[in-house]
Scaffold this active site. Structure first.
Site, PDB file in Angstrom:
ATOM      1  N   CYS A 172      43.185  57.263 -86.545  1.00 54.87           N
ATOM      2  CA  CYS A 172      43.456  56.756 -85.208  1.00 54.87           C
ATOM      3  C   CYS A 172      44.966  56.790 -84.919  1.00 54.87           C
ATOM      4  O   CYS A 172      45.541  57.862 -84.813  1.00 54.87           O
ATOM      5  CB  CYS A 172      42.838  55.363 -85.074  1.00 54.87           C
ATOM      6  SG  CYS A 172      42.665  54.829 -83.398  1.00 54.87           S
ATOM      7  N   ASP A 231      30.373  31.058 -97.212  1.00 57.35           N
ATOM      8  CA  ASP A 231      31.694  31.291 -97.827  1.00 57.35           C
ATOM      9  C   ASP A 231      32.196  30.083 -98.625  1.00 57.35           C
ATOM     10  O   ASP A 231      32.583  30.213 -99.781  1.00 57.35           O
ATOM     11  CB  ASP A 231      32.736  31.667 -96.761  1.00 57.35           C
ATOM     12  CG  ASP A 231      32.237  32.797 -95.888  1.00 57.35           C
ATOM     13  OD1 ASP A 231      31.496  33.644 -96.420  1.00 57.35           O
ATOM     14  OD2 ASP A 231      32.552  32.821 -94.686  1.00 57.35           O
ATOM     15  N   SER A 232      32.168  28.899 -97.971  1.00 54.42           N
ATOM     16  CA  SER A 232      32.656  27.733 -98.709  1.00 54.42           C
ATOM     17  C   SER A 232      31.716  27.425 -99.876  1.00 54.42           C
ATOM     18  O   SER A 232      32.154  26.944-100.922  1.00 54.42           O
ATOM     19  CB  SER A 232      32.820  26.522 -97.792  1.00 54.42           C
ATOM     20  OG  SER A 232      31.630  26.254 -97.100  1.00 54.42           O
ATOM     21  N   HIS A 234      37.128  55.784 -87.002  1.00 55.30           N
ATOM     22  CA  HIS A 234      37.385  54.966 -88.189  1.00 55.30           C
ATOM     23  C   HIS A 234      36.341  55.231 -89.275  1.00 55.30           C
ATOM     24  O   HIS A 234      35.251  54.663 -89.220  1.00 55.30           O
ATOM     25  CB  HIS A 234      37.390  53.482 -87.810  1.00 55.30           C
ATOM     26  CG  HIS A 234      38.577  53.104 -86.994  1.00 55.30           C
ATOM     27  ND1 HIS A 234      39.750  52.647 -87.560  1.00 55.30           N
ATOM     28  CD2 HIS A 234      38.805  53.177 -85.661  1.00 55.30           C
ATOM     29  CE1 HIS A 234      40.642  52.433 -86.602  1.00 55.30           C
ATOM     30  NE2 HIS A 234      40.085  52.745 -85.442  1.00 55.30           N
ATOM     31  N   GLY A 248      28.442  24.134 -95.353  1.00 53.58           N
ATOM     32  CA  GLY A 248      27.013  24.453 -95.393  1.00 53.58           C
ATOM     33  C   GLY A 248      26.773  25.941 -95.197  1.00 53.58           C
ATOM     34  O   GLY A 248      25.658  26.423 -95.274  1.00 53.58           O
ATOM     35  N   GLU A 306      36.240  54.041 -92.139  1.00 52.95           N
ATOM     36  CA  GLU A 306      36.076  52.910 -93.048  1.00 52.95           C
ATOM     37  C   GLU A 306      35.026  51.900 -92.589  1.00 52.95           C
ATOM     38  O   GLU A 306      34.659  51.012 -93.331  1.00 52.95           O
ATOM     39  CB  GLU A 306      37.423  52.184 -93.260  1.00 52.95           C
ATOM     40  CG  GLU A 306      38.088  51.636 -92.005  1.00 52.95           C
ATOM     41  CD  GLU A 306      38.896  52.689 -91.239  1.00 52.95           C
ATOM     42  OE1 GLU A 306      38.789  53.885 -91.586  1.00 52.95           O
ATOM     43  OE2 GLU A 306      39.599  52.319 -90.288  1.00 52.95           O
TER      44      GLU A 306
END
Ligand code: XMP
Length: 543
Positions: A105, A247-248, A189, A244, A191
């Site tokens: 790009c 990720d955490s 792109h 909840g 990726e």
């Protein structure tokens, strides 16, 4: 480990050669991060191929530094700058070094201009997936058939009248891929997952064009993370903000492993107020409340959880605010204030959060180079300075890689497959002022929507779904009376990592059912609409 290459000093070069020795590779690819939202996905694509990819700072690295480093290949990423109006910082002599280079790009537009091509703002901007017609045989597209889908998101275009060979075109971009000597470029792109053959293009670039032969064995990412966390934490006290969501939860499980057999202590905080209807129940179920069923599954309760009801604090901070950025900042202040209070009470040495790379990048952070990175939105968990150091072991991950780590270390699937939910919670799903009433409506419509998605077995088929209380009103008639109710906007997306997304084509009969339930059961709602935009150009959340 060197994270950003800024200049070729003796120290940095010896650090890099040590890293290459550990990775058992003689080759590296230098990635000039020009501020693209996707540049970390390039690092991940190359990591999957077993190729060492070093991020370089375009504002400080000069052609001489590159010569000293001798990379096998160079990638210049996309970015928010425009070669036409806002030339990004970059030493153009790097284009003349004869090292194979792939411009993505903006990176393509930069070298195209350097070799005399015309780059101009395009009147037909391209966002979303398009079909790439391959026009010339080239190692970059080896094994790829014409009419393959690619994701473009750009406003500048390269004119077809330059000296390069045109390798491919799309409907609105006659030069969607091109080559001039050792310089390759693509306007799309490769990726992102929407570019169907993108992984193959990077593979071709590394192995067929740059001539890389070594692939370092993929090391066990979770093991390494646990070991590093263990070393860092020692006997310390760690406070973790649990939501909840996945990720955490993954971070909590990583900490559990890292703290095994040590005197370190972990305490979880759950902040109530702008959350989904069932978030707290998930935290209680998996981290706090005693349950025989869970014990049978081999799950123990290993975190002391404290629930803080911050509803009033949030409402007070949000009062009178209608701008989404201002609301995000107000939410972040309350979030920080509560966690700071709990850090002090617990005497925590660290605060742990589930921050992902996506959160950092969209907040204008991420790879710290001199290139401008657009601030798409301020994520709630970024840019806060706490009184104790932060532990964010997932800050180099995107959603799918974070889930992969979770699976590796035994995080219950039920937690992992939950749809992502933004830290600022329902705040970003309410247009205009957040009030007790709009919060209640947002929670009710989310409850109905998610319940129906689960009932129709559609929940797992979409990556994320949300319901928004918009500021628009719909005149209607309920019973025999005239009404004026909120317009609710529903959305759902298919995605892999949240960087890009396609709107999910949910069945009409399903949407019909949800719409009827919402308008019947939630008095304040006058109409329901469904959003059909992809990311880009839209983002996933409404605000
Ligand atoms: P967008 O809306 O930026 O969202 O396309 C990408 C993903 O990130 C989530 N999101 C957030 N998560 N704090 C978070 O923890 C935030 O401030 C935030 N804003 C968006 C969003 O729900 C989606 O999954």
């Amino acid at each position: 480990m060197l994270t950003i290459f800024k200049t070729a000093t003796t120290e940095t070069l010896s650090e890099i050669s040590e890293e290459m020795r550990v990775r058992k590779t003689a080759h590296l690819v230098l990635l000039f991060s020009m501020g693209s939202q996707f540049d970390h996905l390039i690092v991940q694509q190359l990591a999957r191929l077993g190729v060492y990819c070093l991020v370089a700072d375009p504002a400080s690295v000069k052609a001489d530094d590159v010569k000293k480093l001798k990379p096998a290949g160079i990638i210049v990423s996309g970015g928010p700058a425009s070669v036409a109006n806002e030339p990004p910082p970059f030493d153009e002599k790097i284009f003349d070094l004869g090292i194979p280079l792939l411009g993505v790009c903006l990176g393509f537009q930069m070298w195209a201009k350097h070799v005399g091509g015309k780059v101009t703002p395009h009147d037909k901007r391209e966002f979303g997936t398009h079909s790439l017609k391959i026009l010339s045989a080239d190692p970059l597209f080896e094994g790829i058939v014409s009419d393959t889908k690619v994701l473009q998101t750009h406003g500048d275009a390269i004119g077809p009248d330059s000296i390069m060979t045109i390798l491919g075109s799309t409907e609105n971009a006659p030069v969607a891929a091109g080559r001039y000597k050792h310089l390759w470029g693509v306007q799309f792109h490769p990726e992102v997952t929407e570019t169907a053959e993108g992984a193959r293009m990077y593979e071709n670039f590394c192995f067929k064009i740059c001539g890389i032969t070594d692939r370092f064995p993929a090391h066990n990412v979770s093991e390494e993370k646990i070991a590093r966390l263990g070393e860092r934490i020692g006997k310390a006290k760690v406070l973790i903000a649990l939501s909840g969501g996945s990720d955490s939860s993954v971070v909590a499980y990583l900490l559990k492993e890292a703290m095994k057999g040590s005197k370190a202590q972990l305490k979880g905080i759950y902040i109530r107020g702008i959350d989904r209807p069932d978030d707290e129940a998930y935290v209680q179920k998996y981290f706090a409340a005693p349950s025989e069923a869970l014990a049978k599954e081999g799950q123990e309760h290993w975190i002391e959880i404290e629930v803080v009801d911050a509803t009033d604090k949030f409402l007070k901070a949000l009062r009178g605010k209608t701008d989404m950025r201002e609301k995000r900042l107000a939410m972040r202040d309350v979030y920080k204030e509560i966690l700071e209070e709990k850090i002090k009470e617990f005497g925590a040495d660290f605060i742990a959060q589930g921050t992902l790379y996506t959160d950092l990048r969209e907040s204008g952070l991420g790879h710290a180079t001199g290139a401008r990175v657009a601030e798409i939105k301020v994520h709630h968990n970024t840019g806060i300075t706490f009184s104790v150091p932060e532990i964010t072991p997932l800050s180099d991950c995107v959603k799918d890689s974070a889930r992969g780590i979770g699976r590796d270390i035994g995080v219950p699937e039920d937690l992992l497959v939950r749809h992502p939910f933004p830290g600022p919670g329902l705040v970003v799903r309410i247009e205009g002022e957040v009030t007790e009433e709009s919060l209640r409506v947002a929670r009710e419509i989310d409850g109905i929507y998610i319940e129906e998605l689960r009932a129709a077995k559609l929940y797992e088929t979409v990556w994320q779904a949300g319901a928004v209380v918009t500021a628009s009103r719909q005149t209607g008639s309920k019973g025999d009376d005239a009404t004026l109710g909120h317009v609710v906007a529903l959305w759902a997306v298919w995605s892999v990592n949240g960087f890009t997304a396609r709107f999910a084509q949910l069945p009409y009969d399903f949407l019909d059912r949800v719409s009827r339930r919402i308008t019947n059961e939630v008095r304040e709602v006058g109409a329901v609409v469904y959003r059909i935009s992809d990311k880009p150009p839209a983002t996933i959340e409404w605000g």
